[in-house]
Design a protein around this motif. Structure first.
Motif, short mmCIF file in Angstrom:
data_model
loop_
_atom_site.label_atom_id
_atom_site.label_comp_id
_atom_site.label_asym_id
_atom_site.label_seq_id
_atom_site.Cartn_x
_atom_site.Cartn_y
_atom_site.Cartn_z
N ALA A 13 0.83 -1.21 0.00
CA ALA A 13 0.00 0.00 0.00
C ALA A 13 0.86 1.26 0.00
O ALA A 13 0.51 2.26 -0.64
CB ALA A 13 -0.96 0.00 1.19
N SER A 14 2.00 1.22 0.69
CA SER A 14 2.89 2.39 0.69
C SER A 14 3.49 2.61 -0.70
O SER A 14 3.59 3.74 -1.17
CB SER A 14 4.01 2.23 1.73
OG SER A 14 3.47 2.15 3.03
N TRP A 15 3.88 1.51 -1.33
CA TRP A 15 4.43 1.62 -2.69
C TRP A 15 3.37 2.15 -3.65
O TRP A 15 3.64 3.01 -4.50
CB TRP A 15 5.01 0.29 -3.15
CG TRP A 15 5.40 0.26 -4.61
CD1 TRP A 15 4.95 -0.59 -5.57
CD2 TRP A 15 6.36 1.12 -5.26
NE1 TRP A 15 5.54 -0.30 -6.78
CE2 TRP A 15 6.41 0.74 -6.61
CE3 TRP A 15 7.16 2.17 -4.81
CZ2 TRP A 15 7.25 1.38 -7.55
CZ3 TRP A 15 7.99 2.82 -5.73
CH2 TRP A 15 8.03 2.42 -7.09
N THR A 16 2.14 1.67 -3.49
CA THR A 16 1.05 2.15 -4.35
C THR A 16 0.86 3.65 -4.17
O THR A 16 0.66 4.40 -5.14
CB THR A 16 -0.27 1.41 -4.00
OG1 THR A 16 -0.03 0.00 -4.08
CG2 THR A 16 -1.39 1.78 -4.95
N ALA A 17 0.95 4.11 -2.93
CA ALA A 17 0.74 5.53 -2.64
C ALA A 17 1.89 6.41 -3.15
O ALA A 17 1.67 7.57 -3.49
CB ALA A 17 0.58 5.72 -1.13
N LEU A 18 3.09 5.84 -3.18
CA LEU A 18 4.28 6.66 -3.47
C LEU A 18 4.88 6.46 -4.85
O LEU A 18 5.76 7.21 -5.26
CB LEU A 18 5.36 6.38 -2.40
CG LEU A 18 5.03 6.88 -1.00
CD1 LEU A 18 6.01 6.31 0.02
CD2 LEU A 18 5.03 8.40 -0.94
#
Length: 441
Positions: free
Chosen positions: A337-342
């Protein structure tokens, strides 16, 4: 244990993705070859990198194990590519504010650690005399709240309590982690009469509360030269304060959590308590500023603040945000989810340290967070380019209550290796209890 060799075109070694074969045995990395060895397992273009480190989770065991527990929380961590987590002192019962309580928690975790687990001590009014024994037992930091924690046995501290405790913590050079909200009665909302309104909930915990609390912690950090860590920064207005404190040379670090960069207040429906956390998830414009604060180093790394609760405590039926437990269940989604956001604001090379080497440095785990000879054989093998729809049945934490369900996430975890043994592979747990305590002696 036999030697194992894994190869990919994209291995995170020496701060870049490059072709390499990693050989490991007996829980340690024994060699790194910058080519494919004949007897290596070939993972093609999947990324092999150090296991993800989540330094902010609530496991709620012992005492509130019906909320989560080590067995389920650490399985979920492994399923998400995390190989080390650090457990907070509250939501367990007893709270970890004495050596006896800490020993009960260690006992409760035995035989249930599917990833490595470290621990924080708690600072509450009156327990400063207990801190040295807790630090001696190996906690990696001390956590306090500046506002009500939600748990009555973990009251918030005042400036007087900080004055008493910070010299002790500073002596051992471990961080004091602070939940930064200072309660101020002046709020512009009528949450009382609109208990299902997300916008009223948001207005009930304004940025000013965070900003004022962060000002206080910076001042106390300066006064005592005690390392201070600001957990879950949600107010972008506080970023300039943290930046100035770092430029001044104060020993201060800060994190934000996946939910504050993945979700935005504008998109959160009323009456849905899965999004409730404190501080609240704020507006999109605010959250875009949080994302850019990684590049400047104002925010140091990302955590989940995994804080699960049973459906009734989460008010899943009533949708009453005022009564609902505040906390987001997300331990399984730190990486994806962090990679998706960033992914649209930074490269994979910039992202990887935010979930590996930077949190490792924060907890002084020198054998974790980087792939080098003699380091621990903790790895995640994942495909950052794949898109996975999160389904409730794929979730390993206890209650399938999470805002990440039904989200399309960039990144698919293929395999998680903990201390040299595959724990998660093909959407299932393969080998249990391969984690170890991470005690800082």
């Amino acid at each position: 244990m036999h030697e194992r060799k894994i190869y990919s075109n994209r291995v995170w070694v020496e701060n870049k993705l490059q072709p390499a074969t990693i050989s490991f045995t007996n829980e340690k990395i024994i060699s790194i070859d910058f080519k494919k060895l004949d007897d290596a397992e070939d993972y093609g273009n999947a990324v092999i990198m150090p296991g993800v480190i989540d330094v902010h989770v609530h496991i709620n065991e012992p005492g509130r194990t019906e909320w989560e527990g080590f067995e389920t929380a650490t399985q979920a961590a492994a399923a998400g590519g995390s190989t080390t987590i650090i457990d907070m002192p509250l939501n367990a019962s007893p709270v970890t504010t004495t050596l006896d309580a800490f020993n009960q928690k260690l006992e409760a975790s035995k035989g249930k650690m599917n990833v490595n687990v470290g621990f924080y001590a708690g600072l509450i009014p009156g327990n400063a005399p207990h801190l040295e024994s807790l630090i001696g037992a190996g906690v990696v930091g001390v956590k306090c709240f500046l506002t009500h924690s939600g748990i009555d046995e973990f009251p918030n501290v005042t400036e007087k309590d900080l004055d008493e405790a910070m010299p002790i913590i500073a002596k051992y050079n471990i961080p004091l982690l602070a939940h930064c909200e200072l309660y101020d009665t002046e709020v512009e909302c009528d949450f009382e009469n609109n208990p299902t309104s997300y916008q009223h909930y948001l207005a009930s915990r304004p940025k000013k509360w965070e900003n004022d609390a962060i000002d206080l912690m910076i001042r106390m950090c300066r006064k005592h030269n005690c390392p201070v860590h600001i957990v879950h920064v949600a107010s972008a207005e506080a970023l300039s304060k943290i930046e100035a404190a770092k430029k001044e040379g104060l020993p201060i670090t800060a994190e934000t959590c996946t939910q504050y960069i993945f979700f935005n207040a504008e998109d959160i429906p009323d009456g849905n308590c899965i999004y409730k956390c404190a501080p609240p998830i704020r507006e999109k414009a605010n959250n875009e500023q949080l994302k850019s604060a990684f590049a400047s180093g104002v925010l140091d790394f990302i955590t989940t603040d995994h804080s699960p609760a049973p459906p009734n405590i989460k008010e899943m039926e009533s949708g009453n945000l005022k009564k609902a437990w505040g906390g987001i269940a997300g331990i399984q989604f730190l990486l994806t989810a962090s990679w998706t956001a960033l992914k649209n604001t930074m490269s994979l090379d910039q992202f990887i340290p935010l979930v590996t080497s930077k949190p490792a440095a924060f907890i002084k785990a020198s054998t974790k967070g980087t792939i080098q000879i003699d380091n621990d054989a903790d790895f995640v093998i994942w495909n950052p380019d794949a898109i996975d729809l999160v389904k409730a049945e794929d979730i390993f934490f206890r209650y399938k209550i999470s805002p990440y369900i039904a989200q399309n996430l960039n990144g698919q975890v293929l395999e998680t290796i903990v201390n040299g043994t595959t724990v998660y592979h093909n959407k299932s747990i393969q080998n249990k209890n391969k984690g170890q305590w991470l005690l800082q002696k």
